[in-house]
Design an enzyme around this catalytic site. Structure first.
Site, PDB file in Angstrom:
ATOM      1  N   GLU A 290       0.824  -1.210   0.000  1.00  0.00           N
ATOM      2  CA  GLU A 290       0.000   0.000   0.000  1.00  0.00           C
ATOM      3  C   GLU A 290       0.858   1.260   0.000  1.00  0.00           C
ATOM      4  OE1 GLU A 290      -2.962   0.267  -0.653  1.00  0.00           O
ATOM      5  OE2 GLU A 290      -3.615  -1.806  -0.474  1.00  0.00           O
TER       6      GLU A 290
ATOM      7  N   ASP B 116      -9.255   6.231  -2.058  1.00  0.00           N
ATOM      8  CA  ASP B 116      -8.150   6.648  -2.914  1.00  0.00           C
ATOM      9  C   ASP B 116      -8.725   7.276  -4.190  1.00  0.00           C
ATOM     10  OD1 ASP B 116      -9.178   4.466  -4.233  1.00  0.00           O
ATOM     11  OD2 ASP B 116      -7.239   3.823  -4.977  1.00  0.00           O
TER      12      ASP B 116
ATOM     13  N   TYR C 238      -5.914   7.032   4.004  1.00  0.00           N
ATOM     14  CA  TYR C 238      -6.112   5.947   3.050  1.00  0.00           C
ATOM     15  C   TYR C 238      -5.415   4.658   3.500  1.00  0.00           C
ATOM     16  CZ  TYR C 238      -5.308   2.665  -0.566  1.00  0.00           C
ATOM     17  OH  TYR C 238      -5.236   1.477  -1.232  1.00  0.00           O
TER      18      TYR C 238
END
Length: 381
Positions: free
Chosen positions: A38, A139, A121
């Site tokens: 991520e 996102d 996020y």
DNA sequence: AAATCGGGGCG
DNA sequence: CGCCCAGATTT
């Protein structure tokens, strides 16, 4: 919610389970690995990340391995991926996890948000994808898909727009497997509901999509204009003596922090500048003067014939908010051995290294290109 | 709210 | 060439 948007979460998850791409970070449940993915995926394309992700996890298989690594190692594995503060924050956060929490990752959103480099996020992504919690992860994909589904014509980053999208997302998350909900929206945004020319014919939500109905899917989402890019002129020096090359490390903070480059000096380029090479040469001269002064050789150099600078390479490079035009020069007629002898001590952030060892350091892409070009020319001669 | 912070791929 | 990408942090 005015229409039956609630049920679209199920449709999306069903579609996702049949159409999902086979990606490396989808083959693991390891929280650390998913966190790494991520972080790498922030503002970075999937195809770009894959090789970096595989190499990184091979070098640092667990959070403890990352925590005990040196920052140079971590930066080197991040070289070319961009946004290098991500690498430093990831490294820092790994140390936080190991030293303060005994290697256990946080289990709450607030806990994750305390880690360096983890924002709204990433916290939601790791919690939903790796830990099965109904935490929303918003996102660019989510904003695009939702702005089209709901046909939101206001700027999509607007606070109350994001709040509205979050509400719908939270509802979906409570009615399906959180990991699949989060990834299904991003997957749809990546391969169907794309920024340009969305493939509405393939979309499982086409029936209920307001933007499709109104024929404005390609015009959404609405974004605010960004500031214009500044143009910078950069002069760099090729200083080589006895097989050693002078390189310098950029300051830890700011653009390309901690990365290595040829000794360089930059200035903002004004539009009325005219021809670039003369400006670049003047800039390179002032950099030479600074180096000579720093080496305490001002007297001896001033006695020797004035060196002149020969341009050997040039390269343009575009960043998000600025643009570089890099000119590399080589001094001729300078007694480099004097400079070399003195600066063995180390001048500020500069060091002499064997030319063939250049790739052991983390270089920004633009300097990497320059080095490759200059060294390949040399081999051919 | 606006700036800063990389690099590359695609129309 | 401009736009955007599984954003975070600082001002």
């Amino acid at each position: 919610m005015d229409e039956n948007f609630q049920e679209y979460g199920h449709k999306l998850v069903t579609w996702y389970r049949q159409n999902r791409r086979d990606l490396p970070w989808r083959r693991t449940c390891d929280v650390y690995a998913i966190w790494v993915s991520e972080t790498m995926l922030q503002q970075t394309r999937v195809e770009t990340v894959i090789p970096y992700y595989l190499r990184f996890l091979s070098a640092f298989p667990g959070v403890a391995d990352l925590a005990k690594a040196s920052e140079e190692q971590v930066l080197k594995h991040w070289q070319g991926l961009g946004y290098y503060r991500r690498a430093k924050n990831l490294h820092l956060a790994a140390k936080q996890v190991c030293q303060e929490w005994g290697g256990d990752f946080p289990k709450t959103r607030d806990g994750w948000l305390q880690l360096a480099g983890v924002g709204d996020y990433t916290a939601g992504a790791v919690l939903s994808i790796a830990m099965g919690q109904p935490e929303p992860a918003i996102d660019g994909n989510v904003l695009r898909v939702m702005s089209r589904l709901l046909c939101i014509r206001e700027p999509v980053r607007n606070t109350n727009v994001v709040r509205r999208i979050r509400k719908l997302l939270e509802y979906w998350l409570t009615n399906d497997v959180p990991s699949d909900v989060t990834q299904s929206i991003m997957e749809l945004g990546a391969i169907v509901c794309t920024p340009r020319s969305p493939q509405c014919l393939l979309c499982p939500l086409a029936e209920g999509c307001r933007a499709k109905r109104e024929g404005c899917a390609a015009e959404l989402p609405v974004k605010v204009a960004k500031a214009a890019r500044k143009k910078m002129l950069v002069s760099a020096l090729w200083l080589e003596h006895a097989g050693q090359l002078l390189i310098e490390q950029r300051p830890e903070e700011g653009l390309l922090g901690g990365m290595w480059q040829l000794p360089s000096l930059s200035e903002e380029r004004t539009e009325d500048g005219g021809s670039e090479l003369p400006s670049a040469l003047r800039l390179a001269e002032s950099l030479m003067e600074r180096l000579v002064a720093g080496s305490l050789l001002a007297d001896e150099i001033s006695e020797s014939p004035q060196p002149y600078l020969v341009p050997v390479a040039t390269e343009k490079h575009v960043f998000t908010h600025l643009e570089w035009e890099v000119h590399v020069c080589r001094p001729v007629g300078l007694a480099l051995e004097k400079l070399f002898g003195q600066s063995q001590k180390r001048m500020e952030l500069m060091i002499w290294v064997p030319v063939e060892d250049w790739d052991k350091y983390a270089w920004p892409r633009v300097y990497e290109k320059i080095l490759e070009k200059l060294l390949s020319e040399r081999v051919n001669i």
